[in-house]
Motif scaffolding. Structure first.
Motif, PDB file in Angstrom:
ATOM      1  N   ALA A  56       0.834  -1.210   0.000  1.00  0.00           N
ATOM      2  CA  ALA A  56       0.000   0.000   0.000  1.00  0.00           C
ATOM      3  C   ALA A  56       0.868   1.260   0.000  1.00  0.00           C
ATOM      4  N   ALA A  57       1.896   1.261   0.839  1.00  0.00           N
ATOM      5  CA  ALA A  57       2.795   2.422   0.910  1.00  0.00           C
ATOM      6  C   ALA A  57       3.529   2.621  -0.409  1.00  0.00           C
ATOM      7  N   THR A  58       3.951   1.510  -1.030  1.00  0.00           N
ATOM      8  CA  THR A  58       4.682   1.580  -2.300  1.00  0.00           C
ATOM      9  C   THR A  58       3.791   2.119  -3.419  1.00  0.00           C
ATOM     10  N   ARG A  59       2.513   1.746  -3.382  1.00  0.00           N
ATOM     11  CA  ARG A  59       1.566   2.197  -4.414  1.00  0.00           C
ATOM     12  C   ARG A  59       0.956   3.559  -4.075  1.00  0.00           C
ATOM     13  N   VAL A  60       1.235   4.036  -2.864  1.00  0.00           N
ATOM     14  CA  VAL A  60       0.682   5.293  -2.343  1.00  0.00           C
ATOM     15  C   VAL A  60      -0.853   5.232  -2.351  1.00  0.00           C
ATOM     16  N   ILE A  61      -1.364   4.144  -1.790  1.00  0.00           N
ATOM     17  CA  ILE A  61      -2.806   3.985  -1.582  1.00  0.00           C
ATOM     18  C   ILE A  61      -3.019   3.485  -0.155  1.00  0.00           C
ATOM     19  N   SER A  62      -4.267   3.367   0.256  1.00  0.00           N
ATOM     20  CA  SER A  62      -4.540   2.947   1.630  1.00  0.00           C
ATOM     21  C   SER A  62      -4.439   1.425   1.780  1.00  0.00           C
ATOM     22  N   LEU A  63      -4.200   1.003   3.024  1.00  0.00           N
ATOM     23  CA  LEU A  63      -4.215  -0.428   3.340  1.00  0.00           C
ATOM     24  C   LEU A  63      -5.581  -1.022   3.004  1.00  0.00           C
ATOM     25  N   GLU A  64      -6.641  -0.253   3.251  1.00  0.00           N
ATOM     26  CA  GLU A  64      -7.992  -0.747   2.965  1.00  0.00           C
ATOM     27  C   GLU A  64      -8.173  -1.089   1.487  1.00  0.00           C
ATOM     28  N   GLU A  65      -7.586  -0.272   0.619  1.00  0.00           N
ATOM     29  CA  GLU A  65      -7.703  -0.545  -0.822  1.00  0.00           C
ATOM     30  C   GLU A  65      -6.998  -1.843  -1.199  1.00  0.00           C
ATOM     31  N   VAL A  66      -5.821  -2.060  -0.643  1.00  0.00           N
ATOM     32  CA  VAL A  66      -5.090  -3.307  -0.914  1.00  0.00           C
ATOM     33  C   VAL A  66      -5.854  -4.499  -0.332  1.00  0.00           C
ATOM     34  N   ALA A  67      -6.372  -4.337   0.882  1.00  0.00           N
ATOM     35  CA  ALA A  67      -7.118  -5.421   1.521  1.00  0.00           C
ATOM     36  C   ALA A  67      -8.362  -5.780   0.724  1.00  0.00           C
ATOM     37  N   GLU A  68      -9.095  -4.775   0.308  1.00  0.00           N
ATOM     38  CA  GLU A  68     -10.322  -5.022  -0.447  1.00  0.00           C
ATOM     39  C   GLU A  68     -10.036  -5.745  -1.764  1.00  0.00           C
ATOM     40  N   ALA A  69      -9.039  -5.262  -2.490  1.00  0.00           N
ATOM     41  CA  ALA A  69      -8.732  -5.846  -3.800  1.00  0.00           C
ATOM     42  C   ALA A  69      -8.198  -7.267  -3.662  1.00  0.00           C
ATOM     43  N   THR A  70      -7.222  -7.471  -2.766  1.00  0.00           N
ATOM     44  CA  THR A  70      -6.616  -8.796  -2.655  1.00  0.00           C
ATOM     45  C   THR A  70      -7.586  -9.819  -2.069  1.00  0.00           C
ATOM     46  N   THR A  71      -8.465  -9.364  -1.187  1.00  0.00           N
ATOM     47  CA  THR A  71      -9.468 -10.285  -0.631  1.00  0.00           C
ATOM     48  C   THR A  71     -10.447 -10.718  -1.706  1.00  0.00           C
ATOM     49  N   GLU A  72     -10.931  -9.762  -2.494  1.00  0.00           N
ATOM     50  CA  GLU A  72     -11.864 -10.115  -3.565  1.00  0.00           C
ATOM     51  C   GLU A  72     -11.203 -11.031  -4.597  1.00  0.00           C
ATOM     52  N   THR A  73      -9.945 -10.745  -4.924  1.00  0.00           N
ATOM     53  CA  THR A  73      -9.217 -11.590  -5.867  1.00  0.00           C
ATOM     54  C   THR A  73      -9.068 -13.002  -5.324  1.00  0.00           C
ATOM     55  N   ALA A  74      -8.728 -13.117  -4.049  1.00  0.00           N
ATOM     56  CA  ALA A  74      -8.565 -14.442  -3.431  1.00  0.00           C
ATOM     57  C   ALA A  74      -9.892 -15.187  -3.383  1.00  0.00           C
ATOM     58  N   GLU A  75     -10.971 -14.476  -3.086  1.00  0.00           N
ATOM     59  CA  GLU A  75     -12.294 -15.128  -3.022  1.00  0.00           C
ATOM     60  C   GLU A  75     -12.708 -15.665  -4.393  1.00  0.00           C
ATOM     61  N   GLN A  76     -12.412 -14.916  -5.438  1.00  0.00           N
ATOM     62  CA  GLN A  76     -12.755 -15.365  -6.785  1.00  0.00           C
ATOM     63  C   GLN A  76     -11.869 -16.529  -7.222  1.00  0.00           C
ATOM     64  N   PHE A  77     -10.604 -16.493  -6.823  1.00  0.00           N
ATOM     65  CA  PHE A  77      -9.652 -17.515  -7.245  1.00  0.00           C
ATOM     66  C   PHE A  77      -9.879 -18.834  -6.517  1.00  0.00           C
ATOM     67  N   PHE A  78     -10.051 -18.771  -5.194  1.00  0.00           N
ATOM     68  CA  PHE A  78     -10.157 -20.003  -4.399  1.00  0.00           C
ATOM     69  C   PHE A  78     -11.601 -20.496  -4.237  1.00  0.00           C
ATOM     70  N   ARG A  79     -12.575 -19.631  -4.447  1.00  0.00           N
ATOM     71  CA  ARG A  79     -13.990 -20.025  -4.391  1.00  0.00           C
ATOM     72  C   ARG A  79     -14.302 -20.816  -3.114  1.00  0.00           C
ATOM     73  N   PHE A  80     -14.136 -20.158  -1.992  1.00  0.00           N
ATOM     74  CA  PHE A  80     -14.278 -20.806  -0.680  1.00  0.00           C
ATOM     75  C   PHE A  80     -15.642 -21.484  -0.488  1.00  0.00           C
ATOM     76  N   ASN A  81     -16.677 -20.908  -1.034  1.00  0.00           N
ATOM     77  CA  ASN A  81     -18.026 -21.440  -0.779  1.00  0.00           C
ATOM     78  C   ASN A  81     -18.626 -22.132  -2.007  1.00  0.00           C
ATOM     79  N   ARG A  82     -17.758 -22.763  -2.797  1.00  0.00           N
ATOM     80  CA  ARG A  82     -18.250 -23.332  -4.056  1.00  0.00           C
ATOM     81  C   ARG A  82     -19.063 -24.601  -3.832  1.00  0.00           C
ATOM     82  N   ARG A  83     -18.939 -25.240  -2.635  1.00  0.00           N
ATOM     83  CA  ARG A  83     -19.687 -26.474  -2.395  1.00  0.00           C
ATOM     84  C   ARG A  83     -20.421 -26.396  -1.095  1.00  0.00           C
TER      85      ARG A  83
END
Length: 297
Positions: free
Chosen positions: A270-297
């Motif tokens: 976040a510091a390197t991109r000069v954005i907030s931690l919340e923005e990194v958390a939101e994006a990476t969490t959504e990406t992980a949820e789409q990739f791993f599909r935790f609730n697919r079954r």
């Protein structure tokens, strides 16, 4: 560590941990508690062998915030049982399993590389002479690489059969890894974990609709090149991880790493991109949820 959970609105997902390793046995519950306090609400524990994968599934069954990825690490290809696919296929029936991995290629400890490290061979090299041992090791390299490639393809095929994505381990084998993966384009997606390559390599992965994942290396003094990649690639094309117990970020470098430090990785990006931690958390969490599909079954 004393994190205040209320300071982060979007929670983080630790996408690559090795919780089944003995490093965590003495204080396992404390490790999970510290992760939660740091805002790391889900942890993916990664199998490196059939037995390690079994342990990963057992942990995922026991702890609601832990999920399992099952596979055989390329460096275990030679000692793996003859056919690892049936036991992994059986383990994959468990709904706590979210991907196949970590799988891939690793040429860092090829027989020829190990031979060259020895002092007697170094003396021969200085004399520009090739020893019989080196010749044999070079031949062994071919068998070593072929065994890894065979296992890699078997587990990619299993992932397609089971409709899973894959967690990729690649070390000193970039071109061969992509060559094996190209025929699988549009059939599955991979995340190149512990990414330490160039921006060009990251873009090559992204162009094939794969992802990369960053570890504590982004905090290292010699991690400037990796930080640069993390700053430049699209926000929705990467995830965060620790690869614990390895690669503890600054200021814990040299000590045991743990899932709570995923937050330090995210804060650094976040510091390197000069954005907030919340923005990194939101994006990476959504990406992980789409990739791993935790609730697919």
């Amino acid at each position: 560590m004393g994190y205040q959970q209320s300071t982060i609105n979007n929670q983080l997902i630790e996408t690559h941990a090795h919780l089944d390793y003995p490093d965590f046995a003495p204080d396992f519950d404390d490790v999970l508690r510290r992760a939660t306090e740091a805002g790391v609400t889900r942890i993916i524990t990664i199998g490196t062998s059939v037995e390690s994968s079994r342990r990963a599934v057992e942990l995922a069954e026991k702890y609601p915030n832990v999920f399992a990825v099952i596979g055989v690490h390329p460096t275990y290809a030679h000692e793996a049982e003859e056919n690892v696919v049936p036991p992994l296929r059986e383990l994959a029936r468990n709904p706590r399993v979210v991907a196949i991995g970590e799988i891939g290629l690793d040429y860092h400890h090829l027989p020829s590389v190990e031979v060259k490290k020895r002092k007697d061979v170094q003396v021969f090299n200085a004399l520009q002479s090739e020893t019989e041992e080196q010749i044999e090791a070079t031949i062994e390299d071919g068998a070593y690489k072929a065994k890894q490639a065979e296992l890699f393809e078997q587990l990619l095929d299993l992932a397609i059969e089971l409709k899973f994505n894959v967690v990729i381990h690649q070390r000193d084998a970039w071109d061969d890894t992509l060559e094996i993966m190209r025929p699988y384009t549009d059939k599955l997606r991979g995340v190149f974990h512990c990414f330490g390559g160039t921006l060009e390599q990251a873009n090559e992965v992204i162009a094939l609709d794969h992802l990369v994942s960053f570890t504590g290396i982004v905090t290292f003094k010699n991690g400037a090149a990796v930080r640069d990649v993390a700053a430049q690639i699209p926000l929705w094309k990467f995830m965060v991880e620790t690869d614990c117990p390895y690669l503890a970020p600054v200021p814990f470098r040299g000590k045991r790493c743990e899932p709570a430090y995923t937050r330090i990785v995210a804060e650094t990006i976040a510091a390197t991109r000069v954005i907030s931690l919340e923005e990194v958390a939101e994006a990476t969490t959504e990406t992980a949820e789409q990739f791993f599909r935790f609730n697919r079954r």
